[in-house]
Design a protein around this motif. Structure first.
Motif, PDB file in Angstrom:
ATOM      1  N   PHE A 199       0.317   6.213  22.315  1.00 61.77           N
ATOM      2  CA  PHE A 199       1.050   6.083  21.051  1.00 61.77           C
ATOM      3  C   PHE A 199       0.526   7.122  20.073  1.00 61.77           C
ATOM      4  O   PHE A 199      -0.689   7.295  19.922  1.00 61.77           O
ATOM      5  N   GLU A 205       3.706  -2.644   9.391  1.00 64.01           N
ATOM      6  CA  GLU A 205       3.212  -1.313   9.045  1.00 64.01           C
ATOM      7  C   GLU A 205       4.262  -0.432   8.387  1.00 64.01           C
ATOM      8  O   GLU A 205       3.924   0.462   7.618  1.00 64.01           O
ATOM      9  N   ALA A 206       5.520  -0.653   8.714  1.00 68.15           N
ATOM     10  CA  ALA A 206       6.547   0.245   8.190  1.00 68.15           C
ATOM     11  C   ALA A 206       7.265  -0.334   6.978  1.00 68.15           C
ATOM     12  O   ALA A 206       7.755   0.411   6.136  1.00 68.15           O
ATOM     13  N   VAL A 233       7.489  -2.703  23.020  1.00 72.90           N
ATOM     14  CA  VAL A 233       6.677  -2.116  24.072  1.00 72.90           C
ATOM     15  C   VAL A 233       5.202  -2.332  23.768  1.00 72.90           C
ATOM     16  O   VAL A 233       4.387  -2.592  24.649  1.00 72.90           O
ATOM     17  N   ARG A 234       4.867  -2.221  22.489  1.00 75.77           N
ATOM     18  CA  ARG A 234       3.482  -2.393  22.038  1.00 75.77           C
ATOM     19  C   ARG A 234       3.313  -3.773  21.442  1.00 75.77           C
ATOM     20  O   ARG A 234       4.218  -4.285  20.795  1.00 75.77           O
ATOM     21  N   GLU A 235       2.118  -4.316  21.562  1.00 78.79           N
ATOM     22  CA  GLU A 235       1.830  -5.547  20.831  1.00 78.79           C
ATOM     23  C   GLU A 235       1.350  -5.145  19.439  1.00 78.79           C
ATOM     24  O   GLU A 235       0.174  -4.917  19.189  1.00 78.79           O
ATOM     25  N   THR A 236       2.299  -5.006  18.536  1.00 72.84           N
ATOM     26  CA  THR A 236       2.010  -4.500  17.193  1.00 72.84           C
ATOM     27  C   THR A 236       1.426  -5.608  16.337  1.00 72.84           C
ATOM     28  O   THR A 236       1.381  -6.766  16.730  1.00 72.84           O
ATOM     29  N   GLY A 293      -3.051  -3.261  21.509  1.00 73.41           N
ATOM     30  CA  GLY A 293      -1.701  -3.755  21.778  1.00 73.41           C
ATOM     31  C   GLY A 293      -0.953  -2.962  22.832  1.00 73.41           C
ATOM     32  O   GLY A 293       0.151  -3.331  23.230  1.00 73.41           O
ATOM     33  N   LEU A 294      -1.528  -1.841  23.267  1.00 77.32           N
ATOM     34  CA  LEU A 294      -0.800  -0.983  24.199  1.00 77.32           C
ATOM     35  C   LEU A 294      -1.031  -1.400  25.639  1.00 77.32           C
ATOM     36  O   LEU A 294      -2.149  -1.750  26.012  1.00 77.32           O
ATOM     37  N   PRO A 295       0.006  -1.351  26.451  1.00 78.45           N
ATOM     38  CA  PRO A 295      -0.204  -1.543  27.875  1.00 78.45           C
ATOM     39  C   PRO A 295      -0.730  -0.241  28.485  1.00 78.45           C
ATOM     40  O   PRO A 295      -0.693   0.810  27.857  1.00 78.45           O
ATOM     41  N   ARG A 310       0.828  -1.199   0.000  1.00 78.06           N
ATOM     42  CA  ARG A 310       0.000   0.000   0.000  1.00 78.06           C
ATOM     43  C   ARG A 310       0.867   1.255   0.000  1.00 78.06           C
ATOM     44  O   ARG A 310       0.577   2.239  -0.683  1.00 78.06           O
ATOM     45  N   LEU A 311       1.953   1.216   0.770  1.00 71.92           N
ATOM     46  CA  LEU A 311       2.826   2.384   0.860  1.00 71.92           C
ATOM     47  C   LEU A 311       3.466   2.665  -0.491  1.00 71.92           C
ATOM     48  O   LEU A 311       3.486   3.791  -0.978  1.00 71.92           O
ATOM     49  N   ARG A 321       1.615  -9.748  16.742  1.00 67.12           N
ATOM     50  CA  ARG A 321       0.474 -10.676  16.735  1.00 67.12           C
ATOM     51  C   ARG A 321       0.720 -11.869  15.808  1.00 67.12           C
ATOM     52  O   ARG A 321       0.107 -12.906  15.952  1.00 67.12           O
ATOM     53  N   ARG A 381       5.874   4.612  13.374  1.00 63.92           N
ATOM     54  CA  ARG A 381       5.265   4.550  12.040  1.00 63.92           C
ATOM     55  C   ARG A 381       3.964   3.770  12.081  1.00 63.92           C
ATOM     56  O   ARG A 381       3.800   2.840  12.853  1.00 63.92           O
ATOM     57  N   THR A 382       3.047   4.133  11.173  1.00 62.24           N
ATOM     58  CA  THR A 382       1.875   3.295  10.919  1.00 62.24           C
ATOM     59  C   THR A 382       1.681   3.231   9.409  1.00 62.24           C
ATOM     60  O   THR A 382       2.273   4.026   8.676  1.00 62.24           O
ATOM     61  N   LEU A 383       0.845   2.284   8.978  1.00 59.63           N
ATOM     62  CA  LEU A 383       0.596   2.137   7.545  1.00 59.63           C
ATOM     63  C   LEU A 383       0.042   3.408   6.934  1.00 59.63           C
ATOM     64  O   LEU A 383       0.526   3.892   5.911  1.00 59.63           O
ATOM     65  N   ILE A 396       0.602   4.129  28.526  1.00 64.84           N
ATOM     66  CA  ILE A 396       1.373   4.556  27.360  1.00 64.84           C
ATOM     67  C   ILE A 396       0.436   5.103  26.285  1.00 64.84           C
ATOM     68  O   ILE A 396      -0.593   4.512  25.985  1.00 64.84           O
ATOM     69  N   ARG A 444       7.022  -8.493  25.838  1.00 61.87           N
ATOM     70  CA  ARG A 444       6.730  -7.072  26.058  1.00 61.87           C
ATOM     71  C   ARG A 444       7.697  -6.511  27.088  1.00 61.87           C
ATOM     72  O   ARG A 444       7.911  -7.102  28.136  1.00 61.87           O
TER      73      ARG A 444
END
Lengths: 566, 432, 257, 119
Positions: D71, B153-154, B185-188, D64-66, B37-38, B192, D5-7, D69, B199
């Motif tokens: 984002f 995502e990146a 830090v995040r469950e991106t 997904g964030l604890p 997509r990017l 998943r 970053r995100t999509l 925090i 974490r």
């Protein structure tokens, strides 16, 4: 242009220190000429220097620069009206490489190792190196396609692949580094001898070397195979060296040159069972070279002080990093090679370093025929090339060698034969080792000599060979050789009184070897599958495009020999 | 006429995918196949800056190219310490011109790397980099670790082309033949899809890595039970995964470089990988963002000896990120003019730096309008490298590739623009 | 002792690089000669007198008998006292980056704050900072394996990050807090931090670090407590990731996690 | 606060004046628990304040964030909250900035207003 009254050394043409004029017309040595007159009365005049083995361009150079800002800050020179800024000592920037070679009187330098897939990068850097003519050898020693051809005993396909690989890389010759070891390193191991099979490929280093040597001759390449032995840098490795050279004794050269050129022989002339009883076996190696005629070598002389080791022998660099507790960069190259970079310091009081230093000199002095020896430091592995004048003065003066040995660890006296060597090289022998021999070994017909029609690459030094005794006046030799009075490149004065006065773009040499179309097609259909399945880039994006060689010089070779040159 | 172009390079992220198919109809790109997509969003294109502009009385006014070049040259010549910033989304050829320009005007040249993987480079200066090309990983790795990065995502095609989901010679079964570990830090999205997600707390990467190095080095017993909020047994399990791999690869992202610890996090990770090679085969790679940020570092390194943040004020290159890097130069007001090319510092730098841009003359070279345009005094629209102009770019693993020109354009390339500015500068100097 | 006074009227924007302002260079020069010494202002070279007001004793002198007094906000003046081997330099105000860079002897007294890279690669002499110091005080250059090798730095306020990185000798004392990673890769120097230290001694192999309180890395082993100058300290050995034998003493406060 | 970053941020980042990009980067995300605890619902905004600045952003949930925090996709809004200190190595702290989060009725500024605020 006429260079008047110099004392000319042109051993390739049987001229050993005669007072004569050199005429230059249209970038070549000519019968007579007009124009500028350069007064060289009494001065040492010789062909421009040719470096047959140096690491001057490509990914590992930049890896060295990026990991060593501490080195880049050494030797900094601001830009001038002619020059772009220079940085670095062991890993100089591209501009510094060109200017520093020119200042030494060198006009040609060949990069010794480039993987095909990263050759575009190498050419990007070569393009940025001013003044000198250059080329790059292409790595084939751990390449999947090569090993599969060898395994299938299919030399026709291998010849087609080598020809294609040289074209894809715009390379000049076949470089083999620790054959098979680069692949084994893909899973963290190495090959331990020339007969140790390469994991997953069912071939041995010996088979790889022999096959590439045979193909090299089948393709009538201007240069022979250029070989970095297995077990390089390890105590006791002189047996591997001789065992490997024996493999190639019966191969017939297709041109008037050696069958194999050994890279940086110093690193493979080691005795002992470990670092504790490490000793020189240079005399055994030199004897071998004295008794045979199929091999030539370059020295890989070490220079005390900082160096940056960089090689496609990745397992060796891993070992170096561990021994030296140094920063370590490794770079594995898919399907083709692996490599590494490790900073280093050679120390006078370190026993191993002192013996290594002696080995390089022993090799040069004990090998009787200077045409078999090229002076190098394997820049920047043994030390930077700017130290060539130091080596010249050592080879020309026993007194200087004695003085130096006094500053080294005492084992230099017991574990090498250097103290007993009386030979002092003369100017002709120096010119052979730094000009004539490397040009002949590389197959550069118009370089390394001053015959009519040769490239007008000439160096003139502030040294009066008829007044100076290099044995005693070694300090003057070193000083004089460090700053050429004139360097003339392709008929253009590029150095005057040690300063760069012009910086034209040099040529890039590459070899276009022809093979029968059917062989090429057969090879390509197998290769396409490799790209589909294993490479991470597409085949159509693989080859180095013409845009990366602004001043190419194509040397024709091939199965059907096409003699000349564009 | 419809033209199908194969094996096109995607000029979005550091993956530099080279297998894109593009359909061109009458000089316009109509379809993009095979890109994420990017990538397709970029290749399909969108609103362009129409004409060069110069700011007059606070408003940008359209002018001709020659006027814009001259004004840019005047700004650069009169600056005592101009900053030339960006370079990650253009060709190596453009940067070569930029370096020449920096040398001639005594400027400082910096790339977006300093606010991206600059700390990774400083880490490499400390330890070296044990790496490989992406194909090596595709063919061999049976353990993939994503640390502080989120390729889903990146770098959307990374996993398919080069890492977790790719098939290779020694991993013919692809994803099934590999384990995937995510540390973040995040469950991106990436996490998943992993076999194992660990974490960690923000800013604790360094301690976690030190603990792993302890375990790998056989000193697990000297560790406390809890390391920055992670139980020791979890780290022992992860260290075992690493040691038992035949070929492991760590990909790391801004999670390491942007967090507390900066380059020390990377420095420590580089040591971890180096030490893992005493047990098995391991490599590490930075997930570079812009498609040619790696190339920018390469060109600068062979030209100046340094990979970013190079100051030519005194004629010879001087390098010291933290002193000669964009963020510091702007926030301290150490520069007095800026040329921004192929980047958008107004969006990507902290507010304090953006304010500095508002206080100095700014030249922008870019195909597209972006927030930096709001601060620009001279705007020079350019051709899009890799779509409208050819050149060289380096993938995140250091492989260089040639960008193709897909369509013709009226816009000058970055190389042409920089040359024109350079010509104007030389002319101004000659006049004086 | 001869005193040379160099005053800086207001200076903003592009920094000045004035590595030639040191006793070694200025001793023996007349005021006129000093005025003509060139410094860099961005990409331009200027005589000292274009930026500074210079006055003082006109008699030529030896460096060790020379005292240079700098007045004003010199936070934008870099490399003051670079390579100085003797004499005294007093900065009444803040000093810019790289003050006392590669210093070999003498005394540098900064009465305000110091910028980053104070005493970088210092080999001898003494630096006192009355205020705070920036990042990398007493550190080495990028990629270099050795930072400060000798001499003494005293910082009466706080120090920034990477204090004494790659320290190979000499001593650093910080009365306040230190930023992240003080004494990282210490190879034999001494650091005393009276306040708090975050992750001190990362990858240290030799030398010692003392902190009032600290967030200690998990790769340090606690060896009990010791008494030092009447205070009780926890003693750690590390950094074990490097098989280090460095000593870390932490008085109290938050220790590890 | 961490930024990254995100999509959608990526897809819009060559067209920064487009609504796609602006919408994405002017949004902040919290854990489900924090979102609920703050009493947030669709379309509500948050005022974020750090030692370096403040900004109003739309609020969303990232599972997904604890807890604890926030984002923010990297971009101008996140950078309103980021400081310029680089610890002497060129890199500001884009991740790990302490912020205070308050629900607000204030509007999310448009990109021009935001960028030119205070000029």
């Amino acid at each position: 242009m006429i260079i008047k009254g110099g004392i000319v050394y042109d051993p390739a043409n049987g001229i050993f220190g005669e007072e004569m004029d050199i005429c230059i017309e249209n970038g070549r040595i000519a019968e007579d000429a007009g124009g500028e007159v350069i007064d060289a009365r009494g001065l040492l005049v010789m062909p421009g220097g040719v470096d047959a083995h140096s690491h001057i361009a490509g990914p590992k150079l930049n890896t060295g620069r990026i990991m060593r800002p501490d080195d880049s800050r050494m030797g900094t020179e601001p830009r001038t009206r002619v020059c772009r800024p220079s940085t670095g000592y062991t890993v100089p920037n591209c501009y510094a490489i060109g200017y520093r070679y020119a200042r030494l009187g060198y006009t040609t330098a060949f990069e010794a190792a480039t993987p095909i897939i990263e050759a575009r990068h190498t050419h990007e850097e070569l393009e940025e190196i001013p003044i000198v003519d250059k080329g790059a050898l292409t790595l084939f020693g751990s390449n999947w396609t090569v090993m599969e051809c060898v395994r299938d005993n299919d030399l026709g396909r291998l010849a087609a692949y080598v020809a294609w690989g040289l074209r894809a890389a715009r390379g000049y010759g076949v470089k083999i580094v620790n054959p098979g070891g680069g692949e084994a390193w893909g899973f963290g191991s190495n090959v331990k001898s020339v007969h140790d099979p390469v994991p997953h490929f069912d071939v041995t280093p010996a088979q790889i070397i022999r096959a590439l040597a045979e193909v090299n001759e089948r393709l009538r390449l201007p240069h022979s195979i250029h070989l970095h032995f297995n077990n390089l840098g390890r105590p006791g490795n002189y047996t591997t060296a001789i065992e490997t050279l024996e493999l190639l004794k019966d191969i017939k050269p297709s041109r008037m040159r050696q069958v194999v050129h050994v890279a940086h022989m110093q690193f493979s002339a080691y005795g002992g069972t470990g670092w504790k009883d490490f000793e020189s076996k240079a005399s055994v190696i030199a004897d071998y070279f004295n008794q045979t005629n199929h091999a030539t070598m370059d020295l890989g002389q070490i220079i005390f002080g900082p160096a940056t080791t960089m090689t496609a022998d990745a397992p060796l660099e891993y070992a170096n990093a561990r021994i030296g507790h140094q920063k370590w960069s490794n770079h594995d190259i898919e399907l083709e090679e692996s490599s590494g970079v490790v900073p280093w310091v050679y120390m006078r009081k370190m026993p191993v370093n002192a013996v290594q230093w002696a080995i390089g000199l022993e090799l040069a002095l004990l090998t009787r025929d200077p045409w078999k020896v090229v002076m190098t430091t394997d820049h920047p592995n043994g030390g930077p090339f700017v130290n060539y004048p130091e080596i010249i003065s050592l080879l020309m003066s026993r007194e200087k060698r004695e003085e130096e040995m006094k500053t080294l660890h005492e084992v230099v006296r017991s574990r090498s034969t250097l103290p007993s060597i009386e030979r002092e090289l003369d100017w002709s022998e120096i010119v052979i080792m730094t000009r004539a021999a490397p040009a002949r070994i590389l197959g550069l017909e118009d370089k390394g000599h001053l015959g009519i029609g040769a490239d007008a690459d000439v160096s003139i030094y502030n040294i009066k060979p008829e007044e100076i005794d290099p044995s005693k006046d070694h300090a003057e030799v070193k000083a004089g050789m460090s700053r050429a009075k004139y360097t003339i490149k392709g008929g253009v004065v590029v150095v005057r009184d040690g300063e760069i006065v012009a910086a034209p773009q040099g040529r890039t040499y590459w070899v276009d070897a022809a093979v029968p179309e059917s062989e090429m097609d057969r090879m390509l259909s197998a290769l396409k599958e490799k790209f589909e399945r294993y490479y991470s880039i597409r085949m159509s994006n693989y080859m180095v495009q013409d845009a990366y060689l602004s001043n190419p010089f194509v040397v024709r070779a091939g199965v059907q020999p096409l003699k000349e040159v564009i | 006429m419809i033209l199908q172009i194969e094996d096109v390079l995607c000029t979005f992220c550091g993956c530099l995918c080279d297998d894109i198919r593009v359909e061109v109809n009458e000089g316009r790109i109509e379809k993009v196949r095979g890109a994420c997509r990017l990538g397709s969003s970029k290749i399909m294109g969108h609103n362009r800056i129409k004409s060069p502009m110069i700011r007059k009385d606070g408003e940008l006014v359209e002018v001709g190219y020659e006027d814009a070049y001259r004004r840019a040259a005047e700004i650069l010549v009169s600056a005592k310490h101009p900053l030339l910033y960006g370079w990650a989304s253009t060709t190596c050829e453009a940067l070569k011109k930029g370096i020449l320009l920096a040398e001639e005007i005594g400027g400082v040249i910096d790339t977006t790397a300093t606010v991206c993987h600059g700390p990774s480079i400083i880490g490499i200066e400390e330890k070296g980099l044990v790496g490989s090309t992406l194909g090596q990983i595709k063919n061999r790795a049976d353990l993939i670790v994503f640390w502080g990065c989120n390729p889903s995502e990146a770098h959307p095609r990374h996993t398919l082309r080069y890492s977790s989901n790719a098939c290779g010679r020694f991993v013919p079964e692809g994803r099934k033949g590999r384990k995937v570990l995510v540390i973040d830090v995040r469950e991106t999205r990436t996490a998943r899809n992993a076999d194992r997600f660990l974490r960690i707390q923000p800013g604790t990467d360094y301690e976690i890595i030190s603990a792993l190095r302890m375990i790998i080095g056989g000193k697990a017993d000297s560790l406390p039970e809890d390391i920055a909020g992670v139980p020791r047994k979890d780290l022992i399990e992860i260290a075992d995964m690493m040691k038992n791999a035949k070929f492991g690869a760590i990909f790391f992202g801004l999670g390491l470089t942007h967090s507390r610890g900066r380059y020390k996090n990377v420095d420590n990770a580089l040591s971890l990988v180096s030490e893992l090679n005493s047990h098995t085969k391991f490599v590490i790679m930075a997930m570079r963002g812009h498609y040619n940020v790696t190339g920018a570092g390469q060109v600068l390194a062979w030209s100046s000896g340094y990979p970013m943040a190079v100051d030519y004020a005194r004629g010879a290159p001087y390098y010291n990120p933290g002193e000669t890097s964009c963020c510091d130069l702007l926030s301290r007001r150490d520069v007095d003019a800026a040329l921004i090319i192929a980047s958008d510092p107004a969006s990507n730098l902290p507010r304090g730096c953006v304010e500095a841009l508002g206080e100095m003359p700014v030249i922008q070279i870019d195909p597209f309008e972006n927030p930096t345009t709001l601060f620009a005094d001279v705007v020079i629209p350019s051709a899009i490298a890799g779509i409208e102009a050819e050149g060289t770019a380096y993938r995140m693993d250091g492989l260089s590739l040639r960008l193709r020109k897909l369509v013709d354009t009226e816009y000058p390339s970055d190389v042409e623009i920089l040359q024109a500015i350079l010509d104007n500068i030389r002319r101004l100097r000659d006049d004086n | 002792m001869r005193t040379i006074t160099i005053k800086l009227p207001e200076h903003r924007g592009v920094p000045v690089e004035a590595e030639r302002i040191s006793a070694d260079v200025l001793a023996g020069l007349t005021i006129k000669e000093i005025s003509e010494i060139e410094v860099w202002h961005g990409n331009r070279r200027l005589p000292l007198s274009k930026i500074f007001l210079i006055s003082g004793d006109p008699d030529p002198d030896k460096p060790e008998e020379t005292r240079i007094v700098l007045e004003g906000d010199l936070s934008k003046v870099k490399r003051l006292g670079e390579g100085m081997s003797s004499g005294v330099m007093e900065i009444i105000g803040d000093a810019g980056m790289h003050a006392g860079n590669s210093m070999r002897g003498g005394m540098l007294h900064i009465k305000g704050d110091a910028g980053d890279w104070l005493g970088r690669e210092m080999r001898g002499g003494r630096i006192i900072v009355e205020g705070n110091a920036g990042n990398y005080a007493g550190a080495g250059y990028r990629g270099e394996r050795c930072g400060m090798r000798g001499g003494e730095i005293v910082i009466k306020g706080n120090a920034g990050a990477f204090l004494g990185e790659h320290l190979c000798g000499g001593s650093i004392e910080v009365m306040g807090d230190a930023g992240d990673f003080p004494g990282c890769a210490n190879q034999g120097g001494v650091i005393r931090i009276h306040g708090h230290a975050h992750l001190p001694g990362a990858e240290m192999v030799k030398g010692s670090i003392t902190a009032g309180s600290a967030h200690v890395l998990p790769s340090f082993a606690c060896e009990g407590t010791v008494e030092l100058g009447g205070l009780t300290y926890k003693k750690y050995i590390g950094d074990l990731v490097e098989n280090g034998k460095g000593e870390l003493y932490v008085a109290s406060g938050q220790i590890g996690k | 606060m961490i930024s990254g970053r995100t999509l959608a941020q990526g897809a819009g980042c060559e067209d920064k004046m487009s609504p796609l990009y602006i919408n994405e980067v002017s949004c902040c995300y919290l854990s489900e628990d924090d979102y609920r605890a703050l009493g947030l619902s669709d379309g509500m905004n948050l005022l974020l304040t750090s030692p370096h600045g403040s900004a109003v952003l739309r609020a969303g949930v990232d599972k997904g964030l604890p807890q604890g925090i926030v984002f923010i996709p990297m971009g101008p809004w996140a950078n309103m909250l980021t400081g310029t200190d680089t610890n002497g190595c060129g890199m500001p702290g884009f991740k790990g900035v302490e912020v205070e989060v308050t629900p607000t009725d204030e509007k999310v500024l448009d990109i021009r207003e935001l960028m030119l605020r205070g000029r």
